[in-house]
Write a protein that holds these residues in place. Structure first.
Motif, PDB file in Angstrom:
ATOM      1  N   VAL A 103       0.781  -1.192   0.022  1.00  0.00           N
ATOM      2  CA  VAL A 103      -0.040   0.081  -0.007  1.00  0.00           C
ATOM      3  C   VAL A 103       0.903   1.188  -0.178  1.00  0.00           C
ATOM      4  O   VAL A 103       1.880   1.349   0.767  1.00  0.00           O
ATOM      5  CB  VAL A 103      -0.951   0.154   1.402  1.00  0.00           C
ATOM      6  CG1 VAL A 103      -1.744   1.553   1.310  1.00  0.00           C
ATOM      7  CG2 VAL A 103      -1.926  -1.192   1.067  1.00  0.00           C
ATOM      8  N   GLN A 104       0.618   2.099  -1.014  1.00  0.00           N
ATOM      9  CA  GLN A 104       1.444   3.375  -0.880  1.00  0.00           C
ATOM     10  C   GLN A 104       0.540   4.555  -0.966  1.00  0.00           C
ATOM     11  O   GLN A 104      -0.299   4.592  -1.732  1.00  0.00           O
ATOM     12  CB  GLN A 104       2.398   3.315  -2.399  1.00  0.00           C
ATOM     13  CG  GLN A 104       3.353   2.206  -2.218  1.00  0.00           C
ATOM     14  CD  GLN A 104       3.958   2.085  -3.687  1.00  0.00           C
ATOM     15  OE1 GLN A 104       3.286   2.105  -4.631  1.00  0.00           O
ATOM     16  NE2 GLN A 104       5.228   1.935  -3.629  1.00  0.00           N
ATOM     17  N   PRO A 105       0.939   5.701  -0.609  1.00  0.00           N
ATOM     18  CA  PRO A 105       0.054   6.959  -0.520  1.00  0.00           C
ATOM     19  C   PRO A 105       0.278   7.270  -2.147  1.00  0.00           C
ATOM     20  O   PRO A 105       1.301   7.346  -2.741  1.00  0.00           O
ATOM     21  CB  PRO A 105       1.080   7.969   0.380  1.00  0.00           C
ATOM     22  CG  PRO A 105       2.220   7.233   0.653  1.00  0.00           C
ATOM     23  CD  PRO A 105       2.160   5.748   0.467  1.00  0.00           C
ATOM     24  N   TYR A 106      -0.738   7.994  -2.752  1.00  0.00           N
ATOM     25  CA  TYR A 106      -0.709   8.491  -3.942  1.00  0.00           C
ATOM     26  C   TYR A 106      -1.521   9.841  -3.715  1.00  0.00           C
ATOM     27  O   TYR A 106      -3.078   9.817  -3.445  1.00  0.00           O
ATOM     28  CB  TYR A 106      -1.879   7.558  -4.776  1.00  0.00           C
ATOM     29  CG  TYR A 106      -1.379   7.943  -6.265  1.00  0.00           C
ATOM     30  CD1 TYR A 106      -1.641   9.274  -6.794  1.00  0.00           C
ATOM     31  CD2 TYR A 106      -0.667   7.095  -7.112  1.00  0.00           C
ATOM     32  CE1 TYR A 106      -1.321   9.574  -8.147  1.00  0.00           C
ATOM     33  CE2 TYR A 106      -0.364   7.370  -8.464  1.00  0.00           C
ATOM     34  CZ  TYR A 106      -0.711   8.594  -9.127  1.00  0.00           C
ATOM     35  OH  TYR A 106      -0.528   8.990 -10.153  1.00  0.00           O
ATOM     36  N   LEU A 107      -0.817  10.825  -3.783  1.00  0.00           N
ATOM     37  CA  LEU A 107      -1.318  12.313  -3.342  1.00  0.00           C
ATOM     38  C   LEU A 107      -1.702  13.154  -4.930  1.00  0.00           C
ATOM     39  O   LEU A 107      -0.886  13.144  -5.686  1.00  0.00           O
ATOM     40  CB  LEU A 107      -0.218  13.024  -2.711  1.00  0.00           C
ATOM     41  CG  LEU A 107       0.064  12.040  -1.416  1.00  0.00           C
ATOM     42  CD1 LEU A 107       1.347  13.237  -0.784  1.00  0.00           C
ATOM     43  CD2 LEU A 107      -0.834  12.261  -0.524  1.00  0.00           C
ATOM     44  N   GLU A 134      12.536   5.130   3.225  1.00  0.00           N
ATOM     45  CA  GLU A 134      12.477   3.966   2.805  1.00  0.00           C
ATOM     46  C   GLU A 134      11.230   3.854   2.146  1.00  0.00           C
ATOM     47  O   GLU A 134      10.750   2.775   1.466  1.00  0.00           O
ATOM     48  CB  GLU A 134      12.476   2.981   3.529  1.00  0.00           C
ATOM     49  CG  GLU A 134      14.107   2.770   4.072  1.00  0.00           C
ATOM     50  CD  GLU A 134      13.994   1.761   5.099  1.00  0.00           C
ATOM     51  OE1 GLU A 134      13.390   0.680   5.174  1.00  0.00           O
ATOM     52  OE2 GLU A 134      15.118   1.859   5.949  1.00  0.00           O
ATOM     53  N   THR A 135      10.165   4.981   1.947  1.00  0.00           N
ATOM     54  CA  THR A 135       8.990   4.868   1.390  1.00  0.00           C
ATOM     55  C   THR A 135       8.614   5.451   0.136  1.00  0.00           C
ATOM     56  O   THR A 135       9.129   6.617   0.019  1.00  0.00           O
ATOM     57  CB  THR A 135       7.901   5.586   2.692  1.00  0.00           C
ATOM     58  OG1 THR A 135       8.068   5.062   3.766  1.00  0.00           O
ATOM     59  CG2 THR A 135       6.427   5.622   2.024  1.00  0.00           C
ATOM     60  N   GLN A 136       8.060   4.854  -0.738  1.00  0.00           N
ATOM     61  CA  GLN A 136       7.847   5.561  -2.077  1.00  0.00           C
ATOM     62  C   GLN A 136       6.491   6.120  -2.228  1.00  0.00           C
ATOM     63  O   GLN A 136       5.370   5.694  -1.669  1.00  0.00           O
ATOM     64  CB  GLN A 136       7.688   4.142  -2.929  1.00  0.00           C
ATOM     65  CG  GLN A 136       7.623   4.930  -4.578  1.00  0.00           C
ATOM     66  CD  GLN A 136       7.606   3.771  -5.228  1.00  0.00           C
ATOM     67  OE1 GLN A 136       6.610   3.415  -5.745  1.00  0.00           O
ATOM     68  NE2 GLN A 136       8.668   3.644  -6.231  1.00  0.00           N
ATOM     69  N   VAL A 137       6.179   7.214  -2.422  1.00  0.00           N
ATOM     70  CA  VAL A 137       5.121   8.093  -2.358  1.00  0.00           C
ATOM     71  C   VAL A 137       4.666   8.258  -3.858  1.00  0.00           C
ATOM     72  O   VAL A 137       5.751   8.671  -4.743  1.00  0.00           O
ATOM     73  CB  VAL A 137       5.145   9.482  -1.843  1.00  0.00           C
ATOM     74  CG1 VAL A 137       4.209  10.140  -1.658  1.00  0.00           C
ATOM     75  CG2 VAL A 137       5.439   9.263  -0.284  1.00  0.00           C
ATOM     76  N   ARG A 138       3.627   8.239  -4.393  1.00  0.00           N
ATOM     77  CA  ARG A 138       3.092   8.613  -5.567  1.00  0.00           C
ATOM     78  C   ARG A 138       2.243   9.781  -5.802  1.00  0.00           C
ATOM     79  O   ARG A 138       1.710  10.043  -4.926  1.00  0.00           O
ATOM     80  CB  ARG A 138       2.548   7.455  -6.333  1.00  0.00           C
ATOM     81  CG  ARG A 138       3.186   6.287  -6.517  1.00  0.00           C
ATOM     82  CD  ARG A 138       2.673   4.731  -6.830  1.00  0.00           C
ATOM     83  NE  ARG A 138       3.456   3.848  -6.893  1.00  0.00           N
ATOM     84  CZ  ARG A 138       3.669   3.061  -7.807  1.00  0.00           C
ATOM     85  NH1 ARG A 138       2.830   3.070  -8.705  1.00  0.00           N
ATOM     86  NH2 ARG A 138       4.483   1.803  -7.724  1.00  0.00           N
ATOM     87  N   ALA A 139       2.431  10.378  -6.760  1.00  0.00           N
ATOM     88  CA  ALA A 139       1.768  11.891  -7.183  1.00  0.00           C
ATOM     89  C   ALA A 139       1.379  11.969  -8.485  1.00  0.00           C
ATOM     90  O   ALA A 139       1.847  11.537  -9.245  1.00  0.00           O
ATOM     91  CB  ALA A 139       2.509  12.974  -6.288  1.00  0.00           C
ATOM     92  N   SER A 140       0.462  13.299  -8.275  1.00  0.00           N
ATOM     93  CA  SER A 140      -0.073  13.681  -9.676  1.00  0.00           C
ATOM     94  C   SER A 140      -0.630  14.959  -9.489  1.00  0.00           C
ATOM     95  O   SER A 140      -0.967  15.463  -8.543  1.00  0.00           O
ATOM     96  CB  SER A 140      -1.059  12.576 -10.221  1.00  0.00           C
ATOM     97  OG  SER A 140      -1.643  13.275 -11.433  1.00  0.00           O
ATOM     98  N   ASP A 141      -0.719  15.829 -10.801  1.00  0.00           N
ATOM     99  CA  ASP A 141      -1.410  17.030 -10.567  1.00  0.00           C
ATOM    100  C   ASP A 141      -2.875  16.855 -10.652  1.00  0.00           C
ATOM    101  O   ASP A 141      -3.847  17.783 -10.264  1.00  0.00           O
ATOM    102  CB  ASP A 141      -1.253  18.102 -11.755  1.00  0.00           C
ATOM    103  CG  ASP A 141       0.022  18.529 -11.721  1.00  0.00           C
ATOM    104  OD1 ASP A 141       0.284  19.225 -10.537  1.00  0.00           O
ATOM    105  OD2 ASP A 141       0.940  18.834 -12.543  1.00  0.00           O
TER     106      ASP A 141
END
Length: 140
Positions: free
Chosen positions: A6-10, A65-72
């Motif tokens: 589970v990864q945060p996606y902002l 060590e945490t991968q965060v994903r993001a988008s406009d």
């Protein structure tokens, strides 16, 4: 689902690149990937609203060590980050204070950094992009 991640996606609603630059300076984030809408290998699906081709379609960055994903995102409103927080756990009180102060720059302190029964330093802050953070020192 033992092997699931589970990864945060902002979704930053037009401020993704600015947010990533902020996290690079504030927390030492490292960008793994950044794809703009104009660089997509496929056109948008039918019915999707037009998007600025220079905006970020998808990005991935690492904090510790945490991968965060993001988008406009696909709209042009203010981002709404409600019902969750990102928890940043560091090893020392100095690291906690540095991270907290960097995140608070332009943001709003919700709970000032202080000693608690569960951490030598703990505080809560909403950064200038509206993301809610809890910063704490890991207990031995």
């Amino acid at each position: 689902m033992k092997n699931a991640i589970v990864q945060p996606y902002l979704f930053f609603e037009g401020k993704c690149e600015e947010a990533i630059e902020f996290y690079k300076k504030a927390l030492g984030a490292e960008v793994n990937m950044l794809l703009r809408y104009k660089d997509s290998p496929e056109p948008p699906p039918p019915g999707c609203a037009p998007v600025d081709p220079n905006k970020v379609m998808h990005a991935s960055f690492t904090i510790g060590e945490t991968q965060v994903r993001a988008s406009d995102g696909r709209s042009s409103g203010q981002p709404k980050f409600e019902g969750f927080a990102l928890s940043l756990t560091v090893k020392t009180e100095a690291e906690a204070d540095t991270a907290f102060n960097a995140l608070a720059n332009g943001g709003k302190v919700e709970v000032p950094m202080a000693k608690t029964f569960f951490s030598a330093r703990f505080g809560m802050v909403v950064d200038k992009f509206g993301v809610f953070w809890m910063v704490l020192v890991a207990q031995p």
